[in-house]
Each structure stands twice: as C-alpha cells, then as structure tokens.
Design an enzyme around this catalytic site. Sequence first.
Site, short mmCIF file in Angstrom:
data_model
loop_
_atom_site.label_atom_id
_atom_site.label_comp_id
_atom_site.label_asym_id
_atom_site.label_seq_id
_atom_site.Cartn_x
_atom_site.Cartn_y
_atom_site.Cartn_z
CG HIS A 170 41.49 37.69 -15.22
ND1 HIS A 170 42.75 37.49 -14.72
CD2 HIS A 170 40.88 38.55 -14.35
CE1 HIS A 170 42.92 38.18 -13.61
NE2 HIS A 170 41.79 38.83 -13.36
CB CYS A 181 25.55 43.80 -31.35
SG CYS A 181 26.55 42.47 -32.09
CB SER A 300 52.30 36.59 -7.15
OG SER A 300 51.70 37.41 -8.15
#
Length: 356
Positions: A170, A181, A300
Amino acid sequence: SGRISLPFMRVRYASNGMYNRLREPQLVTYPDTTHITHADNETAPNAPKPDETLITQLRDFVLSRRHLVIISGAGASTESGVPDYRSPKGSYAKGHRPTNYQEFMTSLYHRQRYWARSMAGWKHFFSVDPNSTHHAVYSLEAMGHISGIITQNVDRLHTKAGSANVIELHGNNETVICTSCKTVSPRLDFQKKLEAVNSMWIQRYGKPGSEDTSNGGTQQPRTTRPDGDVDLGQVDYSSFEVPLCDACAEAPPLDLAPGQARGIIKPTVVFFGENVASNVVEAARDLIRNADGVLVLGTSLMVYSSYRFAKQADELNIPMWMVNIGPTRADGLPNVQGKIEARTGEMLPLILAGTS
C-alpha cells in the site's frame, strides 16, 4: 535500552515496488511529539498467553524454512504506537473513516481536510521506532529464514529495522507524488511547504505535533490514526492551503473533472478505493511462488489486496501459520497449519529464543 535515534534510510525504488537501501543513513530529528497519544497499551489489543505447544510448533515451522514469506499488517506496528483499523481499540471502533481515493481526487475540501490532519500528525508518525516484531523479522531474515516481506503498512518500520526485501503493498508515507507529472519527492519537503503557506492557520489551530487548543483554549491530546493523520476536532479546513506541484501549476489548464486540478499532490500510499499497482502485485506473487512457507503477522486479511496472497499460497499447497488477535479471512484455508492469537511483538522473540 530506551528509545534510540531514528535512522532514516534513503531509498532507491525499483519498478517492482521493492526498494534498495543506500549505504549511508541520515539521522532525522523532530520536535517532541509526546503530547500525541500513542502508548502501546492504547493501540495494541490484548490476548491471553498462548499454549506452549503452539509456540513450539510455530518455532519449528519458522526455523525450518529457508524461503519464508511474511505477510504483515497493522497488528505488527501497534506495539510501536501506530493504531490499527479493526481491533477493539482500532480506528474503526472509534468511528474513524479512512480517506477515499475518489473523494481526495475530486474534492478540494477533502484534500484540505486530509493534508491539515496529515500535517499535524506526520512528524509523530515518522518518528515512531520499530518494535520487537520488526527487529525479530530482520534477525530471521539475516539468519537466512525469510526471503521477503509483503506488508500492508505504510509506516516503513520493516525498513527502519533493517529488512532489505520489502514489498510495500500500500505504498509508504515517506514520499509524495504529483498525480499529473508523477514526480516523487520527499514528504519532509512537502511538510515544510504545508507549514510555510499555512502559518496563519497554524497560529489559529495549533502547531503540528502540539496539543489541540481549538476547544476554548483547553488542551486536548490528539489521537494518531493508522495512516498518520490526527483528529483535529472542530476546525475550519476551508482556509487551509494545499500546494500544487510547482511544475504543473505553471502549465496550461486542462479539461478536468469538477474538483480536480492539475498538479495534485498525493502521498505515495494506496487510498481506499485505489488499486495496487500491477507491478507491485506481480512482485508479491513472485515471492509467494518461490516460498516454502508463509507467516501472517498482525492482519485479518479482510481486504482482498492482501488476502489474495494467502489464497495463492494455499492454492500452491504452501504451508502457512498466522499470528493475529481475532479472526482472519484465511482461517479456513486448508494449508493453514496453525494460528496463535497473541501480540506479534511478544511472539516473535519467542521464536528467536530457539536459535540461541
């Protein structure tokens, strides 16, 4: 031994989402952030001591591997004072709602709200130290048991502990990116910009890293959230200025959707509703393909972005163990050999104890 200076490793990013540490670390010093609530007894959920037989089985499993892959989540960092989302003490239980990608990209107000809260909480978030989970994982990696780490966390604590083969599923909160850009720059530089253009706003609502004084001058501790922002209470975000990318701000305007702008700066994290880059997913899949075991730590696996790798391991008949307090999405997979409900920072050192 107490707290240590925070080693900030400069990194060079590869196209597969991994990083390579450069040789010389920099030490980054930040102002005192002790007014922000982050004690581990407030962030880490409790669990009873596990059965000694399970501990022995987990130790034997880990120490017999040479290509073990770690899948880590927020529960691996709660003992560093970084909150999680889903535990009884987590962010969701307090009514917090994470930033949504579409809202961030299409709403100036949501960008103002996000960056104001991030500005206030980032210095603390970046100053937290790795805990015994991260140090134990690094030790097991150095001993030749772990081939790689797939982490959902954006706090870089695996990096700071020394681990070298980390896939940040992530992203991370150490850099920002221009969504036009695609220029990536240090989050610290953007922090300085935020503080410089919002000096009047800061005077009114408090200096980043300080206590909340917006409630009639009464000091209130600010609570850090899992992504590094803090709850600022009742403040007016409409006057908060969010800088755009310097290069893109000078370019001719484009035909953009309502609320969008050229040169929007975004943290290099994957927001809710945003897709993980395909090259990062493929790098993680490669780790699993070559694994001889998977250890799930502090997650989890409820979001598919991480669960898919446990599912892949199961389909490849790769044995798995889990250390997590509470149910996981992978509990019923046939190749899960065992699960221990305990804090990862209490369990991992017990595995290392079997190596002495």
